[in-house]
Motif scaffolding. Sequence first.
Motif, PDB file in Angstrom:
ATOM      1  N   MET A 182       0.838  -1.195   0.000  1.00 15.91           N
ATOM      2  CA  MET A 182       0.000   0.000   0.000  1.00 15.91           C
ATOM      3  C   MET A 182       0.871   1.243   0.000  1.00 15.91           C
ATOM      4  SD  MET A 182      -3.198  -0.447  -0.144  1.00 15.91           S
ATOM      5  CE  MET A 182      -4.451  -1.716  -0.007  1.00 15.91           C
ATOM      6  N   PRO A 183       0.504   2.254  -0.744  1.00 18.92           N
ATOM      7  CA  PRO A 183      -0.758   2.430  -1.483  1.00 18.92           C
ATOM      8  C   PRO A 183      -0.698   2.005  -2.955  1.00 18.92           C
ATOM      9  CG  PRO A 183       0.391   4.502  -1.400  1.00 18.92           C
ATOM     10  CD  PRO A 183       1.270   3.521  -0.666  1.00 18.92           C
ATOM     11  N   ILE A 186      -3.578   0.349  -4.650  1.00 22.24           N
ATOM     12  CA  ILE A 186      -4.698   1.228  -4.997  1.00 22.24           C
ATOM     13  C   ILE A 186      -4.379   2.012  -6.269  1.00 22.24           C
ATOM     14  CG2 ILE A 186      -6.105   3.193  -4.243  1.00 22.24           C
ATOM     15  CD1 ILE A 186      -5.580   2.320  -1.363  1.00 22.24           C
ATOM     16  N   GLU A 357      -2.242   6.680   0.783  1.00 18.85           N
ATOM     17  CA  GLU A 357      -3.468   7.135   0.128  1.00 18.85           C
ATOM     18  C   GLU A 357      -4.433   7.484   1.257  1.00 18.85           C
ATOM     19  OE1 GLU A 357      -6.560   8.139  -2.382  1.00 18.85           O
ATOM     20  OE2 GLU A 357      -4.427   7.872  -2.837  1.00 18.85           O
ATOM     21  N   THR A 426     -10.006   7.743   5.684  1.00 19.91           N
ATOM     22  CA  THR A 426      -9.545   6.413   5.297  1.00 19.91           C
ATOM     23  C   THR A 426      -8.067   6.485   4.946  1.00 19.91           C
ATOM     24  OG1 THR A 426      -9.750   4.630   3.660  1.00 19.91           O
ATOM     25  CG2 THR A 426     -10.360   6.829   2.936  1.00 19.91           C
ATOM     26  N   ASN A 428      -4.867   4.233   3.374  1.00 20.65           N
ATOM     27  CA  ASN A 428      -4.343   3.062   2.676  1.00 20.65           C
ATOM     28  C   ASN A 428      -5.355   1.918   2.589  1.00 20.65           C
ATOM     29  OD1 ASN A 428      -1.953   4.306   2.096  1.00 20.65           O
ATOM     30  ND2 ASN A 428      -0.787   3.317   3.732  1.00 20.65           N
ATOM     31  N   GLY A 429      -6.550   2.246   2.147  1.00 16.91           N
ATOM     32  CA  GLY A 429      -7.546   1.229   1.869  1.00 16.91           C
ATOM     33  C   GLY A 429      -8.356   0.765   3.055  1.00 16.91           C
ATOM     34  N   SER A 464      -9.110  -3.962   6.316  1.00 13.55           N
ATOM     35  CA  SER A 464      -8.912  -3.176   5.100  1.00 13.55           C
ATOM     36  C   SER A 464     -10.102  -3.345   4.179  1.00 13.55           C
ATOM     37  CB  SER A 464      -7.631  -3.607   4.380  1.00 13.55           C
ATOM     38  OG  SER A 464      -7.574  -3.024   3.101  1.00 13.55           O
ATOM     39  N   TRP A 465     -10.760  -2.237   3.856  1.00 17.98           N
ATOM     40  CA  TRP A 465     -11.851  -2.290   2.880  1.00 17.98           C
ATOM     41  C   TRP A 465     -11.320  -2.788   1.557  1.00 17.98           C
ATOM     42  CZ3 TRP A 465     -12.906  -0.558  -1.945  1.00 17.98           C
ATOM     43  CH2 TRP A 465     -14.234  -0.580  -2.382  1.00 17.98           C
ATOM     44  N   PHE A 466     -10.114  -2.335   1.206  1.00 16.78           N
ATOM     45  CA  PHE A 466      -9.524  -2.717  -0.070  1.00 16.78           C
ATOM     46  C   PHE A 466      -9.308  -4.222  -0.137  1.00 16.78           C
ATOM     47  CE2 PHE A 466      -7.227  -1.522  -3.887  1.00 16.78           C
ATOM     48  CZ  PHE A 466      -6.333  -2.567  -4.061  1.00 16.78           C
ATOM     49  N   ARG A 470     -11.324  -6.686  -2.962  1.00 14.77           N
ATOM     50  CA  ARG A 470     -10.562  -6.950  -4.184  1.00 14.77           C
ATOM     51  C   ARG A 470      -9.810  -8.261  -4.045  1.00 14.77           C
ATOM     52  NH1 ARG A 470      -9.809  -2.900  -7.940  1.00 14.77           N
ATOM     53  NH2 ARG A 470      -8.112  -4.144  -8.791  1.00 14.77           N
TER      54      ARG A 470
END
Length: 471
Positions: A182-183, A186, A357, A426, A428-429, A464-466, A470
């Motif tokens: 990260m980042p 993203i 990010e 937020t 880094n995701g 992590s939402w990311f 994903r």
Amino acid sequence: MEGIVERYFRRHIPIAPLAVFRVIFGGIMLVSIVRFALNGWIYELYVQPDYFFSFYGFEWVQPLGEPGMYLLFLVMGLSALFIMLGWHYRVASVLFFLTFTYVELIDKTNYLNHYYFVSIISFLLILVPANRYFSLDLLRKPGLRAEYVPAWTINIFKLQLGLVYFFAGAAKLNADWLLNAMPLRIWLPANADLALIGPLLEYPATAYLFSWAGAFYDLSIVFFLLYKPTRRYAYAAVVVFHLMTAALFQIGMFPYIMILCTLIYFSAEFHEQIIEKTGDLWRRISFVKRGKIVAGESPAGTKTFNYRPAVASVLTAVLVIHFVLQLLLPLRFALYPGNLFWTEQGYRFSWRVMLMEKAGNTTFNVRNPETGDRWQVSNYQYLTPNQEKMMSTQPDMILQFAHYLEEQYQKEGMDDLQITAESYVTLNGRRSTLMIDPEVDLTEVEQGFHHKDWILPFPENQQSWFGSHRK
């Protein structure tokens, strides 16, 4: 120790690398300033806003109005041109440093690492005799010409660049960069439409490869540049690395500044070849002889530049202070508790480049204790979109804006208002979460460099939402 001092500081070496560095730096600064003006950024960033986020201790640095700002940039551009040409070099270098740094200090929402880097290099250029070779000043005063200068006048630029690379690499030695990629996980997929390499940028493995390679590059590149057998290969890596970052990310002139400034690591013979290839006109202007100057002791018939002892002592003290600060400023984050990327206490001026990010939304709530009235602030009435974006994720700016709102309401006759902030951020995701204690009246909080205990702790184990959305 005495041998090191003699080799890297006292002995005299050819001036050619310093002269070429002056031309390159002045030239790229001139291009940058023209580009800045043509894009309309003078007006957009320094005329249009109603409020500017000052740096602590520099509140007196304010924009000069529309005519004043355009005049300031004109002086800055002419100074860059004169530095490049070596025309009234000493005055030009001082003017460029003062004008550029003044503009940089007006609004911290415009802070970029390479702006800070430019200020440092322009300051160091004031201290060195970069106009005594390959410059128009020699037309005015031929006696200025020198072919050899003290080694430190060139090595300070190598050292400064080395510190930038080292601290940028050391900053990448964190879990988000190395273990979570990260980042970059993203950012890279956003370039999936690029020809050839685009599809590869969607794979997490690519982000991990770029993350680890970036850390290795920053931590090792200076050593490869200093070692003559690997220098050309290292510089090829510099060019590829920075051109790739320029293609993938919107980071302005920084890649090109680093590519060109890194030439300082090459030998005097290499820089003499650059001067030779500029043609007979420049050779006559700068009084450069056709014969090459070789490293080592000054041969008979050449001219060596020396500072007077008193001046040398002052410059030594200035440079010691400068480089001690360059070593300490990136480490000051250790004085503050909490996650650095979350609190950003000690983040600026530390060469942490493209490490996070971070996005957020901050709502300011105002309460009048006398009447009981409550309302929310429309940030866009006071800030530009870029200012609001930057302010919403940086606690010191949130505090500054709360104090500014207090001042505006006081002008309207409303005293003793309570202003709190709901700031969801937020990093880094990770999922968006509260960054500022929403119960703290920010008008009662003193601004300064002390720890901001009203910043809520960073949820280190937050999902992590990311990562959860994903593959």
